[in-house]
Design a protein around this motif. Structure first.
Motif, PDB file in Angstrom:
ATOM      1  N   LEU A 137       0.854  -1.240   0.228  1.00  0.00           N
ATOM      2  CA  LEU A 137       0.092   0.072   0.085  1.00  0.00           C
ATOM      3  C   LEU A 137       0.862   1.178   0.107  1.00  0.00           C
ATOM      4  CD1 LEU A 137      -2.947  -0.723   2.399  1.00  0.00           C
ATOM      5  CD2 LEU A 137      -2.670  -1.344   0.073  1.00  0.00           C
ATOM      6  N   GLY A 138       2.201   1.248   0.468  1.00  0.00           N
ATOM      7  CA  GLY A 138       3.158   2.260   0.449  1.00  0.00           C
ATOM      8  C   GLY A 138       3.655   2.384   1.640  1.00  0.00           C
ATOM      9  N   PHE A 139       3.376   1.568   2.508  1.00  0.00           N
ATOM     10  CA  PHE A 139       3.926   1.776   3.826  1.00  0.00           C
ATOM     11  C   PHE A 139       5.407   1.188   3.895  1.00  0.00           C
ATOM     12  CE2 PHE A 139      -0.538   1.473   5.268  1.00  0.00           C
ATOM     13  CZ  PHE A 139      -0.556   2.453   6.219  1.00  0.00           C
ATOM     14  N   SER A 140       6.254   2.051   3.314  1.00  0.00           N
ATOM     15  CA  SER A 140       7.547   1.907   2.904  1.00  0.00           C
ATOM     16  C   SER A 140       8.721   2.394   3.819  1.00  0.00           C
ATOM     17  CB  SER A 140       8.040   2.250   1.667  1.00  0.00           C
ATOM     18  OG  SER A 140       7.551   3.743   1.464  1.00  0.00           O
ATOM     19  N   LEU A 158     -11.485   1.581 -10.060  1.00  0.00           N
ATOM     20  CA  LEU A 158     -10.966   0.966  -8.996  1.00  0.00           C
ATOM     21  C   LEU A 158      -9.734   1.086  -8.790  1.00  0.00           C
ATOM     22  CD1 LEU A 158     -13.470  -2.213  -9.207  1.00  0.00           C
ATOM     23  CD2 LEU A 158     -13.557  -0.604  -7.456  1.00  0.00           C
ATOM     24  N   ALA A 159      -8.881   1.086  -9.863  1.00  0.00           N
ATOM     25  CA  ALA A 159      -7.437   1.298  -9.905  1.00  0.00           C
ATOM     26  C   ALA A 159      -7.079   2.707  -9.542  1.00  0.00           C
ATOM     27  CB  ALA A 159      -6.661   0.638 -11.273  1.00  0.00           C
ATOM     28  N   PHE A 215      -2.429   5.136  -2.648  1.00  0.00           N
ATOM     29  CA  PHE A 215      -1.059   4.767  -2.603  1.00  0.00           C
ATOM     30  C   PHE A 215      -0.190   6.016  -2.545  1.00  0.00           C
ATOM     31  CE2 PHE A 215       3.061   4.019  -4.403  1.00  0.00           C
ATOM     32  CZ  PHE A 215       3.446   2.699  -3.774  1.00  0.00           C
ATOM     33  N   GLU A 216      -0.699   7.131  -3.322  1.00  0.00           N
ATOM     34  CA  GLU A 216       0.217   8.254  -3.496  1.00  0.00           C
ATOM     35  C   GLU A 216      -0.079   9.051  -2.020  1.00  0.00           C
ATOM     36  OE1 GLU A 216      -1.603  10.083  -6.989  1.00  0.00           O
ATOM     37  OE2 GLU A 216      -0.116   8.766  -8.342  1.00  0.00           O
ATOM     38  N   ALA A 235      -4.175   5.527  10.448  1.00  0.00           N
ATOM     39  CA  ALA A 235      -5.497   6.237  10.804  1.00  0.00           C
ATOM     40  C   ALA A 235      -5.884   6.994   9.841  1.00  0.00           C
ATOM     41  CB  ALA A 235      -5.298   7.045  12.144  1.00  0.00           C
ATOM     42  N   ALA A 236      -5.254   7.925   9.205  1.00  0.00           N
ATOM     43  CA  ALA A 236      -5.769   8.929   8.361  1.00  0.00           C
ATOM     44  C   ALA A 236      -6.014   7.878   6.712  1.00  0.00           C
ATOM     45  CB  ALA A 236      -4.514   9.931   7.734  1.00  0.00           C
ATOM     46  N   LEU A 237      -5.507   6.968   6.461  1.00  0.00           N
ATOM     47  CA  LEU A 237      -5.807   6.277   5.243  1.00  0.00           C
ATOM     48  C   LEU A 237      -7.264   5.644   5.582  1.00  0.00           C
ATOM     49  CD1 LEU A 237      -4.572   5.722   2.534  1.00  0.00           C
ATOM     50  CD2 LEU A 237      -3.428   3.775   3.656  1.00  0.00           C
ATOM     51  N   ALA A 238      -7.178   5.287   6.791  1.00  0.00           N
ATOM     52  CA  ALA A 238      -8.558   4.343   6.944  1.00  0.00           C
ATOM     53  C   ALA A 238      -9.727   5.342   6.595  1.00  0.00           C
ATOM     54  CB  ALA A 238      -8.678   3.880   8.398  1.00  0.00           C
TER      55      ALA A 238
END
Length: 213
Positions: A109-112, A162-163, A170-171, A188-191
């Motif tokens: 998801l981008g958690f890098s 959807l993509a 992701f961005e 939390a923000a992404l949720a």
């Protein structure tokens, strides 16, 4: 196949996986230390103590050394749709999967982490390659939806929408990472953003491609 052949084949496959992972680990270290654009394939090969051809056999493009989750990334949406249970729509399956991935703080998801995110942001080559992967993921999803529904045009439109939600989220994850937010803060923000983004599509796609019971 004999037991000996099976064992030998298993050990060979394990050795390949270990070699691939070692190359990837050394490449990531060098990219972070020097910057992606300043590291060559030869540098990676020397660090991993393998031939240049070995590196390119596992990673045909230099960008793939840095973005080594690409196979999982590209296949993820189509795989989620293909595995959904009876009675569930493609939309519902993807939304549920995204919620679960946020809870896991999934790297796909981008958690890098900030160092890796900065490496991507600072490299035009990596940014371009990441766009390629987003496009390939959309195409894979469109193919799966078309296979199931038989309607190619609607499948392509649905996959594009959807993509786009997944690309946007992701961005947003990368942006917040570069802003110095911690993974729990980002999750939390992404949720919240996830619920808002999927809600935009629900009127049009909530009941699309429901798997028959």
């Amino acid at each position: 196949m004999t037991t000996t052949q099976a064992v030998t084949g298993g050990l060979r496959e394990l050795k390949k996986q270990q070699t691939r992972q070692a190359i990837s680990d050394h490449a990531t270290r060098l990219f972070i230390e020097r910057g992606f654009d300043k590291v060559t394939i030869a540098d990676v090969a020397a660090a991993a103590q393998v031939a240049k051809m070995t590196v390119t056999n596992y990673f045909p493009r230099k960008e793939d050394l840095a973005l080594d989750h690409q196979d999982e990334f590209v296949a993820s949406l189509a795989r989620t749709v293909a595995a959904r249970p009876a009675g569930e729509s493609a939309f519902g399956a993807l939304r549920a999967a995204y919620r679960g991935a946020i809870a896991r703080q999934d790297p796909v998801l981008g958690f890098s982490g900030p160092t890796f995110a900065r490496m991507i942001a600072d490299s035009p080559a990596l940014t371009a390659r990441l766009r390629d992967f987003h496009d390939l993921r959309e195409q894979a999803l469109a193919g799966e939806l078309a296979r199931e529904t038989g309607d190619v045009v609607r499948a392509r439109v649905a996959a594009a929408l959807l993509a786009a939600v997944h690309r946007t989220l992701f961005e947003e994850t990368l942006r917040r990472t570069l802003d110095g937010r911690t993974n729990p803060e980002i999750a939390a923000a992404l949720a919240v953003s996830t619920e808002e983004a999927f809600a935009v599509l629900e009127p049009a796609l909530g009941d699309y491609a429901v798997r028959e019971v």
